[in-house]
Design an enzyme around this catalytic site. Sequence first.
Site, PDB file in Angstrom:
ATOM      1  N   VAL A  76       0.808  -1.223   0.000  1.00  0.00           N
ATOM      2  CA  VAL A  76       0.000   0.000   0.000  1.00  0.00           C
ATOM      3  C   VAL A  76       0.844   1.279   0.000  1.00  0.00           C
ATOM      4  O   VAL A  76       0.347   2.337  -0.357  1.00  0.00           O
ATOM      5  CB  VAL A  76      -0.951  -0.023   1.228  1.00  0.00           C
ATOM      6  CG1 VAL A  76      -0.169   0.202   2.519  1.00  0.00           C
ATOM      7  CG2 VAL A  76      -2.071   0.993   1.102  1.00  0.00           C
ATOM      8  N   TYR A  77       2.110   1.192   0.371  1.00  0.00           N
ATOM      9  CA  TYR A  77       2.905   2.419   0.499  1.00  0.00           C
ATOM     10  C   TYR A  77       3.103   3.091  -0.866  1.00  0.00           C
ATOM     11  O   TYR A  77       3.527   2.447  -1.837  1.00  0.00           O
ATOM     12  CB  TYR A  77       4.287   2.115   1.084  1.00  0.00           C
ATOM     13  CG  TYR A  77       4.289   1.646   2.522  1.00  0.00           C
ATOM     14  CD1 TYR A  77       3.173   1.787   3.351  1.00  0.00           C
ATOM     15  CD2 TYR A  77       5.426   1.061   3.069  1.00  0.00           C
ATOM     16  CE1 TYR A  77       3.189   1.346   4.658  1.00  0.00           C
ATOM     17  CE2 TYR A  77       5.450   0.632   4.390  1.00  0.00           C
ATOM     18  CZ  TYR A  77       4.333   0.767   5.168  1.00  0.00           C
ATOM     19  OH  TYR A  77       4.355   0.336   6.458  1.00  0.00           O
ATOM     20  N   GLY A  78       2.847   4.385  -0.873  1.00  0.00           N
ATOM     21  CA  GLY A  78       3.054   5.147  -2.109  1.00  0.00           C
ATOM     22  C   GLY A  78       2.238   4.610  -3.259  1.00  0.00           C
ATOM     23  O   GLY A  78       2.660   4.703  -4.408  1.00  0.00           O
TER      24      GLY A  78
END
Length: 383
Positions: free
Chosen positions: A85-87
Amino acid sequence: MNSSDSRRRFLAAGLSLPATAFSTPQAPIRPASTSPSPGALAYRTLGKTGLKVTSVGFGCMVTSDESVVARAVDMGITYFDTARVYGRGNNERMVGSALKGRRDKVVLSSKSTARTAAEAKAHLETSLKELGTDHLDIWYMHFRDEPGAISDEIIPVWEDAKKEGKIRFIGVSTHNPNAIADRVLQVGKFDVVLSTYNFAIGSVNDPAYQRFDEAGIGLVAMKVMAPASRAFGFKTGGEHSNRPGGPLAALKWVLRNKRFGTTIPSMTDTEQLQENFRAMSEPFGAQEEKLLAGINESIRPLYCRMCYQCSGQCPQGAAIPDTIRFLSYADFYGQFTLGREHFAALPDEKRAVRCGECASCAVKCPNGVNIPERMARAQELFA
Ligand code: SF4
Ligand code: SF4
């Protein structure tokens, strides 16, 4: 951004090794070249996994410069954490690019927020592709703050991935370890727990950590600097104020607890990397204790300690701890989009609450957090 079992245990389990496996069980993972570093490396073992990792790892969530990740590997840091999910997926791609030619020198973890088996399987395949690897050392079920989030449907996905050699160890990440401890131990499949620990949170989660530790589950500490990646500083009085020595002291404070196998401080530049590196070999001093006590007071109304004592207390049904944490992503980590995406994923009725419409707040925080101010700000910012 999160790790588990040794390659030897992997072999002992009768599983085939991923192509990138290295063959020196129990040996610390060392860098190919050791350029001058600000201190010495320190290693710890990550619970029953047997993995030996540096006590300071690298949380990649807010990093955009891949050269900082690559430099950390070359300095000898061996644990790197990201998440699908990051970035919006860009973070895994950046980490994958940074680790080209370095993958076999590190323990690499990623995470999935998936709540269905189909979504989790798709996430894993994407994570492997973006990270440019054929396996993750640890794959976490991400953001599991209540027992029901570790559903019977998704557990087999992680078990199958382990059998297939796509992951080596099964992890779970949580902000509320006390709430999920029974479920984690009952499931009996988890090798690593990634959870919150810092000077502001203190010992509130110790009961769960003790139980995990006694079960041989490896512990990884996240949110280790409270609201303080150095780039943003500790926020006081509505302004970000730089507290020289604060982030380093915060990391050293965490490292005193040997129950944790490693830590994942965020790093955005080489200067920050160098400072965090020092924490592995420098002692925690009385002046630093005093510094952190002062910082703790200055952030008292702003920073949620994640004790969850206010859960379910709002008569309007507001999701207080989660919402204030999402706000901290924006206010303290510079991750507005991440905070807003998490807020947007809340149920409609929780997003619809407006604290400004209450004459007074019915909920009191025992840790001094100004709940109505934090909530109203989040509702305005993320609406
Ligand atoms: S707002 Fe206060 S009571 Fe609620 S979880 Fe945070 S620290 Fe605990
Ligand atoms: S001000 Fe307090 S009681 Fe009112 S909605 Fe917000 S959290 Fe709930």
